[in-house]
Design an enzyme around this catalytic site. Sequence first.
Site, mmCIF file in Angstrom:
data_model
loop_
_atom_site.group_PDB
_atom_site.id
_atom_site.type_symbol
_atom_site.label_atom_id
_atom_site.label_comp_id
_atom_site.label_asym_id
_atom_site.label_seq_id
_atom_site.Cartn_x
_atom_site.Cartn_y
_atom_site.Cartn_z
ATOM 1 C CG ASP A 173 7.313 15.905 5.425
ATOM 2 O OD1 ASP A 173 8.531 15.671 5.425
ATOM 3 O OD2 ASP A 173 6.479 15.173 4.876
ATOM 4 C CG ASP A 272 12.020 14.515 2.464
ATOM 5 O OD1 ASP A 272 11.132 13.708 2.149
ATOM 6 O OD2 ASP A 272 12.784 15.048 1.625
ATOM 7 C CD GLU A 330 11.312 9.386 2.605
ATOM 8 O OE1 GLU A 330 10.725 8.958 1.615
ATOM 9 O OE2 GLU A 330 12.091 10.363 2.546
ATOM 10 C CG HIS A 401 3.902 11.819 -0.302
ATOM 11 N ND1 HIS A 401 4.360 11.267 0.881
ATOM 12 C CD2 HIS A 401 4.926 12.576 -0.778
ATOM 13 C CE1 HIS A 401 5.606 11.676 1.097
ATOM 14 N NE2 HIS A 401 5.964 12.468 0.106
ATOM 15 C CG ASP A 402 7.241 9.767 -1.896
ATOM 16 O OD1 ASP A 402 6.839 10.776 -2.504
ATOM 17 O OD2 ASP A 402 8.031 9.819 -0.934
HETATM 18 O O1 ISL Z 1 14.678 6.700 -3.362
HETATM 19 C C1 ISL Z 1 13.632 6.548 -3.899
HETATM 20 C C2 ISL Z 1 13.481 5.437 -4.752
HETATM 21 O O2 ISL Z 1 12.500 5.592 -5.737
HETATM 22 C C3 ISL Z 1 12.495 7.469 -3.705
HETATM 23 O O3 ISL Z 1 11.290 6.808 -3.598
HETATM 24 C C4 ISL Z 1 12.728 8.220 -2.443
HETATM 25 O O4 ISL Z 1 12.518 7.382 -1.366
HETATM 26 C C5 ISL Z 1 11.751 9.269 -2.296
HETATM 27 O O5 ISL Z 1 11.648 9.979 -3.452
HETATM 28 C C6 ISL Z 1 12.165 10.186 -1.158
HETATM 29 O O6 ISL Z 1 11.000 10.804 -0.750
HETATM 30 C C7 ISL Z 1 10.980 12.019 -0.107
HETATM 31 O O7 ISL Z 1 11.906 12.965 -0.586
HETATM 32 C C8 ISL Z 1 11.720 13.450 -1.906
HETATM 33 C C9 ISL Z 1 10.290 13.842 -2.185
HETATM 34 O O8 ISL Z 1 10.124 13.996 -3.558
HETATM 35 C C10 ISL Z 1 9.309 12.825 -1.680
HETATM 36 O O9 ISL Z 1 7.999 13.223 -1.910
HETATM 37 C C11 ISL Z 1 9.603 12.605 -0.231
HETATM 38 O O10 ISL Z 1 8.687 11.752 0.395
HETATM 39 C C12 ISL Z 1 12.629 14.620 -2.039
HETATM 40 O O11 ISL Z 1 12.366 15.539 -1.020
#
Ligand code: ISL
Length: 629
Positions: A173, A272, A330, A401-402
């Site tokens: 990542d 990310d 992502e 994980h989100d």
């Molecule tokens: O934009 C969003 C709407 O809720 C979030 O879901 C966003 O897509 C997400 O938080 C982004 O994710 C990634 O970056 C974040 C981290 O907290 C997440 O775990 C990661 O997957 C910041 O690095």
Amino acid sequence: MLTLKSKLRDVRAHPIGSDIIDKLLFLLNLPSWLIDNPIVGHLSLNTLRILTGQVVSLGFFEAVLKLFNAELEKPIATPVPPAPAWWKEAVFYQIYPSSFVEGGLRGILSKLDYLKDLGVDAVWLSPVYDSPWDDNGYDVRDYYKILPRFGTMDDMEALISGLHERGMKLVMDLVLNHTSDEHMWYQAAVKDKASPYREFYFFRESEELPNNWTSFFGGPAWERYGEQGAWALHLFSRKQMDLNWACPQLREELYKMARWWLDKGVDGFRLDVVNLISKPVEMPEGDPFIGSLSGYIGAEHFFHGPRLHEFIEELRTEAFDPYGAFSVGETPGIGIQMGRMFSDAYRRQLDLVFLFDHLETPGHTRFDDYRYKATYLKTFFAKYLNADLGHGWNALFFNNHDNPRMVSKIDPDGTYVELLAKMLALLQLTLRGTPFLYQGDEIATQNQKFTSIDQIQDVESLGLYAELLKTMSPEDAFKRILAGTRDHARAPLDWDAIERQRKDANSVWRFYGALIALRRSSLAWIYGTLEFLSPTDKSVLCFRRCLSAREPVGAQPVGGGRPVVVDGPVGVAGSVGVAGSSFYVEANLTPQKRKSHAPVGAEVLLCNYTGTVPSRVLKAYEARVYRLS
Ligand code: ISL
């Protein structure tokens, strides 16, 4: 060039315009015919703005017009057919290191045979870098160090070799949009205004907040740091400082770091929030109405910023191409056409992107307390997988994980959990694209039964809870947190359940095994055509996958175009191409009985119900794979 005088239908024809319109319709839960009819299509943007009572500011229209005009599609220079690639054939598995297994990297190493048995070809490992752990490692303090609780660099190297010895790949990542505030660059920048690292971040000196942007994790996206008290930008937590990609020295540092990891032998990266890396120098105000729909103010200025594609091309050329490294971005907030702008092979940017529009149904955002209607999957996949992606490729996932677990979003009581988990797995492994499993998918892991905010650890949920308390009761605020908290996906993986399921021939775990074996049995599942059938039946998703019998043996690339040439077994998956293979898949997306549309007499290869003779009636969430020839 598009202007305020441009007609809506011309905006719709632009990839970014098309995605923005779709996103707005999605958030408002409005049908697309509203926009797509000729009368509305002839309206100019300005007329639309006035007709809608100017609820959306002129600034928003100006911002998106700039986006449209900056991003003209690159001409296609060398139309070579896209080659088969290991990452098109592989089954990926995401490991979230704090909850996959105890023992950090050594623990993961001890589970590689487990992953191999399941049929996994490649691992995506969420961050294990040195970090103060404000956002579970997505706040990197040192990109070159392993967090001691996970082990050492030697353990990391052992993991890389362990995977490679088993014929598996590793995707790390890469968090490039921000660092921790404890990163030495940021520390140096805060201490000394004259530090060369000052330019690595976004500092603004003003009395008032520099603009109205909000953080994804609640509250303003700006905070005062250090003795001078200048504002600094953090789109995520107060400890995740946004990096200024316009600074060439920063970019060089990041590319150097990526190359350092590739030298260690990693096979690629998951990037990310990579679509957020470019921000306009002027940092204009965000539109409050658009912000109220999505929950974040300002995103129209940075979800697809002015130099985004230039930066990503450079990243690929400088860091990935010399190693032939794989990349999956992502890209939250991006739609199908903008996704193509990253993943069309001609544009030489990323190999894949994660799009998120199937994780909620129209009109809902993650923290809404609602029941997900699985019939939406038919609409979504038909649109997503039928879209012309040029020479792009799709990523297929239901969990990460989100997000709360998909089975629980559809069926909060868990009445159908096993059937549903098998149905989703069946779709994920038979639709066209690269499947990314998330740990726990293989045993139908459900949401956690949290009963109080004290059990919640996630920085996003806690930030949002504090915000919600300003306008609602603690009970109502907790309901929203419970609906959307990322902690649902971050509970320790249940290894006892895994052991039980491995012994049970009818388990979800074994069903995954059978599906992965099926996927390997024919290249039709990888490179074959995909044709959605019975479009008027909203409840049953059915499609045909077919590997053409014509010469050369191969199939249409995504969205049409010249065929992929596939001769014999290729890639890590060792699949074989049998010309003329053809399969039929159907899934009842409802808990009610529905009629099967399968061709009479087709042989059933797999079904998520056991012990029953398949009939012309599909039971609750019943899903089947048939061989046609
Ligand atoms: O934009 C969003 C709407 O809720 C979030 O879901 C966003 O897509 C997400 O938080 C982004 O994710 C990634 O970056 C974040 C981290 O907290 C997440 O775990 C990661 O997957 C910041 O690095």
